[in-house]
Design an enzyme around this catalytic site. Structure first.
Site, PDB file in Angstrom:
ATOM      1  N   ASP A   1       3.411  32.246  21.060  1.00 35.73           N
ATOM      2  CA  ASP A   1       3.446  30.905  21.649  1.00 35.73           C
ATOM      3  C   ASP A   1       2.230  30.714  22.559  1.00 35.73           C
ATOM      4  OD1 ASP A   1       4.488  28.397  22.502  1.00 35.73           O
ATOM      5  OD2 ASP A   1       5.215  29.363  24.328  1.00 35.73           O
TER       6      ASP A   1
ATOM      7  N   ASP B   1      -1.730  28.363  21.860  1.00 40.76           N
ATOM      8  CA  ASP B   1      -2.271  27.233  22.638  1.00 40.76           C
ATOM      9  C   ASP B   1      -3.740  27.514  22.977  1.00 40.76           C
ATOM     10  OD1 ASP B   1       0.132  25.831  22.582  1.00 40.76           O
ATOM     11  OD2 ASP B   1       0.063  25.323  24.717  1.00 40.76           O
TER      12      ASP B   1
ATOM     13  N   TYR C   1      12.881  34.669  22.840  1.00 41.18           N
ATOM     14  CA  TYR C   1      13.355  33.354  22.405  1.00 41.18           C
ATOM     15  C   TYR C   1      14.815  33.343  21.968  1.00 41.18           C
ATOM     16  CZ  TYR C   1       9.046  30.697  22.688  1.00 41.18           C
ATOM     17  OH  TYR C   1       7.952  30.001  23.158  1.00 41.18           O
TER      18      TYR C   1
HETATM   19  C1  IPM Z   1       5.619  25.761  20.156  1.00 41.14           C
HETATM   20  C2  IPM Z   1       6.315  25.117  21.318  1.00 41.14           C
HETATM   21  C3  IPM Z   1       7.789  25.538  21.294  1.00 41.14           C
HETATM   22  C4  IPM Z   1       7.833  27.041  21.437  1.00 41.14           C
HETATM   23  C5  IPM Z   1       8.677  24.848  22.342  1.00 41.14           C
HETATM   24  C6  IPM Z   1       8.587  23.338  22.274  1.00 41.14           C
HETATM   25  C7  IPM Z   1      10.106  25.291  22.249  1.00 41.14           C
HETATM   26  O1  IPM Z   1       5.694  25.457  22.512  1.00 41.14           O
HETATM   27  O2  IPM Z   1       6.042  25.479  19.005  1.00 41.14           O
HETATM   28  O3  IPM Z   1       4.677  26.520  20.361  1.00 41.14           O
HETATM   29  O4  IPM Z   1       7.851  27.565  22.556  1.00 41.14           O
HETATM   30  O5  IPM Z   1       7.847  27.714  20.401  1.00 41.14           O
HETATM   31 MG    MG Z   2       3.880  26.536  22.225  1.00 39.68          MG
END
Ligand code: IPM
Ligand code: MG
Length: 372
Positions: free
Chosen positions: A264, A268, A135
């Protein structure tokens, strides 16, 4: 009186933050504290009108607040990545929000897609490193030859790369992932401390079998750090395997600590097993400074102003905010109220109800206020 900044942002962001504010105000009434809100118009509209993403003024003003309550950013009129990097990631880096705290908890009354699993099985926390890894935004895409200087500036350190790349490929792109000893140590220590307050089990995620430099360092630091926490049981997992275990045996996990990018991805997945993105909150935390709380979902522009967005992820993020500022009883009351709204069926369409965003939020606020 707590000073809290709000950034509604784009799409459904402003609507869901409005519901979150209702709930936190109700918590203040019941538990005797006040909140002084200041709204910032950071987001796509301002960017399109003035070219401003995040200004020096924004940053110096925001630094005067205890916490930032953040909705979402992302807008179909702006190229993907511009707002995400220029606003969200810039805030995480500027305020050195090195912990991204993401509870994966199946609330009572919510359905999980995992057959045979219930609230007792799905209750863990992911601690995602939030300032390093792939990142850091250093990389490039070019043809043939390039000489470039790349740098990472952080409160903890400054890094410069001087790279001279010769290539006869038609076009190449590369991205550099950065992991540091101090960056890994601080987030791992946070995770160990958290595990100590929970079931004393900590799982570390990496891919040290392939990306052995970056995640080899992460793993070495973990091996060292755990010596200070002999009472905490630890294990290593590779990121591919943990996606399988999240689905197969979520009950194994208590606290999971992970480098940024894997965090990340797996959160999800975590959001889905806890019932969907509408229910997944996150805290971007600097234990010593201004911290930021947000739903982990995006701005869903097509649902903007339709009164259909589920405000629960944001309201739950508000509970994390309360925890952060020390209002632990109020924080717990907010989660109890969210569960009550689910039990009573006063929820948005994604959870099978027919309440709008505002009604769902008001109901939770009322439950918090009255303690019902
Ligand atoms: C998250 C989102 C962000 C990330 C994006 C929007 C930059 O996916 O907060 O998980 O990748 O961290
Ligand atoms: Mg994310």
């Amino acid at each position: 009186m707590y000073k809290i900044a709000t950034i509604g942002g784009d799409g459904i962001g402003p609507e869901i933050v409005a519901e979150g504010k209702k709930v936190l105000e109700a918590a203040g009434e019941r538990f005797n504290f006040g909140i002084n809100w200041t709204d910032f118009d950071i987001g796509a509209d301002r960017y399109l009108a003035s070219g401003k993403l995040l200004t020096e003024d924004d940053l110096s003003e925001l630094s005067r607040f205890r916490a930032i309550y953040f909705g979402a950013i992302g807008d179909e009129r702006v190229k993907p990545g511009v707002l995400e990097k220029g606003i969200l990631l810039s805030l995480r880096f500027h305020f050195d929000l090195y912990v991204n705290l993401r509870p994966i908890k199946l609330l009572n009354g919510v359905e999980t897609p995992l057959t045979g699993k219930g609230p007792a099985d799905i209750d863990f926390v992911v601690v995602r490193e939030n300032t390093e890894d792939f990142y850091v935004g250093i990389g490039s895409r070019f043809k043939k030859h390039q000489n470039i200087e790349l740098s990472v500036a952080r409160e903890l350190y400054n890094i410069k790369f001087g790279l001279d790349v010769e290539s006869d490929a038609e076009e190449i792109a590369y991205q550099i992932g950065v992991v540091t000893r101090e960056g890994s140590r601080r987030v791992q220590e946070y995770a160990f401390d958290l595990a100590r307050q929970r079931k004393k089990k900590l799982t570390s995620v990496d891919k040290a079998n392939v990306l052995s430099d970056v995640y080899g360092l992460w793993r070495d630091v973990f091996t060292e750090t755990k010596k200070k926490y002999p009472d905490v049981t630890t294990e290593f997992t590779f990121v591919d395997a943990i996606t399988m275990w999240f689905v197969k045996n979520p009950e194994w996990f208590d606290v999971v600590v992970t480098p940024n990018m894997f965090g990340d991805i797996i959160t999800d997945l975590g959001a889905m097993i806890q019932g969907g993105l509408g229910l997944a909150p996150g805290g971007n935390i600097n234990p010593q400074g201004t911290s930021m709380f947000e739903p982990i979902h995006g701005s869903a522009p097509k649902y903007r102003n339709l009164d259909v967005a589920n405000p629960i992820a944001t309201i739950w993020a508000g509970s994390l905010l309360l925890d952060h500022i020390g209002e632990h009883t109020a924080a717990a009351a907010v989660v109890i109220a969210i569960e009550k709204s689910i039990r009573d069926g006063i929820v948005t369409k994604d959870l099978g109800g027919n309440a709008g965003t505002a009604r769902a939020g008001s109901y939770i606020a009322e439950c918090v206020r009255t303690g019902m």
